[in-house]
Enzyme design. Structure first.
Site: not given
Ligand code: DON
Length: 308
Positions: A68, A71, A193, A244, A262
């Site tokens: 993420s 993003k 994505y 988050y 993550v």
């Molecule tokens: O969308 C997902 O579940 C992961 N590819 C990205 C997750 C992440 O790092 C936290 N999400 N905002």
């Protein structure tokens, strides 16, 4: 404070020593099998200053899954290329909910709270896809240029693993499409994505790539990506929404705009001074790196470098 006043290599050594008892605590992301097998004892941290220097400690040159964190970069590209109308489709308020939550979307008519939860990031990627025709390649090119590392790439295993386990992201995307808030075909959007989440970078790459946010919108080659005001706005959304449903705690402890992923990485910005990147795969319950947050906390406590 003057950049020259800081001995970054010594500071990083000190921070790494201080957080060593925490490395290995927490749990690597388990919902993406390709991430679950990463050794949680790794720890790296890098600082990129505005003179072009990069300093690091530990595993700062080891590539990891940025997830993420990307993003932030897609948001910067979508705003740079498409302007403010993006904000008609995504909000700028903390969600107070997990990053993959669906509940708010229904009573807020398919408009996600902010660009850093999955729903919001899907809208941003959708916008970038419309603007460029190839959102994930656009992002990868940008990251290669800003990091100065032409070898950056996607991790096909992670992308495939996300695709296989991506029911919730698919649900979120289809749900927003039902409100007319997605322009591109959902399967293609999801693919971009997942590719973007799979990009591998080291702390050194990330600290370099994020420097335009510390440079008030100026890119590595000196050209302008964002207005000063847009850079301020992205930093503000990182501070309030970048970690988050733990953004309040992160702001309290670290006092900097930051964005986590993550994969265990976090990028943080000291506007006008430097960019920090930290990585350690063990996550807390909200999905933020345990040792990573602690290291940023130590860094800003030791230096006083924060936005407050
Ligand atoms: O969308 C997902 O579940 C992961 N590819 C990205 C997750 C992440 O790092 C936290 N999400 N905002």
């Amino acid at each position: 404070m003057d950049a020259a006043a800081f001995d970054y290599p010594a500071l990083l050594e000190r921070v790494a020593r201080d957080v060593a008892p925490l490395t290995g605590s927490g749990t690597p992301a388990e919902y993406i099998p390709a991430l679950a097998s990463v050794d949680p004892r790794q720890f790296g941290m890098a600082v990129a200053d505005l003179d072009g220097n990069v300093f690091g400690v530990g595993d700062w040159q080891v590539p990891f899954s940025t997830q993420s964190i990307t993003k932030v970069f897609t948001l910067a590209l979508a705003l740079a290329q498409g302007g403010d109308s993006l904000w008609e489709r995504v909000g700028r308020e903390p969600s107070g909910n997990p990053f993959n939550s669906l509940v708010q979307l229904e009573y807020e008519n398919g408009v996600p709270r902010n660009p850093f939860i999955n729903a919001g990031a899907l809208v941003v990627t959708d916008r970038l896809q419309t603007l460029t025709g190839d959102a994930s390649s656009e992002l990868l090119d940008f990251l290669r240029q800003e990091s100065g590392n032409p070898d950056l790439g996607f991790d096909a295993e992670v992308a495939a693993s996300e695709q296989e386990n991506g029911h919730r992201n698919a649900a979120v995307a289809h749900f927003m499409a039902s409100y007319g808030n997605i322009d591109n075909p959902v399967p293609a959007l999801l693919e971009h994505y997942f590719w973007q989440c799979s990009i591998e970078m080291s702390c050194a790459d990330l600290a370099r790539a994020g420097r335009f946010l510390a440079r008030h919108g100026l890119r590595a080659d000196g050209s302008r990506l964002l207005t000063r005001s847009e850079a301020k706005q992205i930093n503000a959304v990182m501070l309030t929404c970048g970690t988050y449903d733990a953004a309040g705690e992160f702001a309290y402890r670290v006092g900097l705009p930051g964005k986590s992923g993550v994969g265990g990485g976090i990028v943080a910005v000291v506007p006008g001074q430097c960019t920090l990147a930290v990585w350690s795969p063990g996550l807390d319950a909200q999905g933020n790196s345990v040792a990573g947050v602690a290291a940023l906390d130590r860094f800003t406590t030791l230096t006083g470098l924060s936005v407050f």
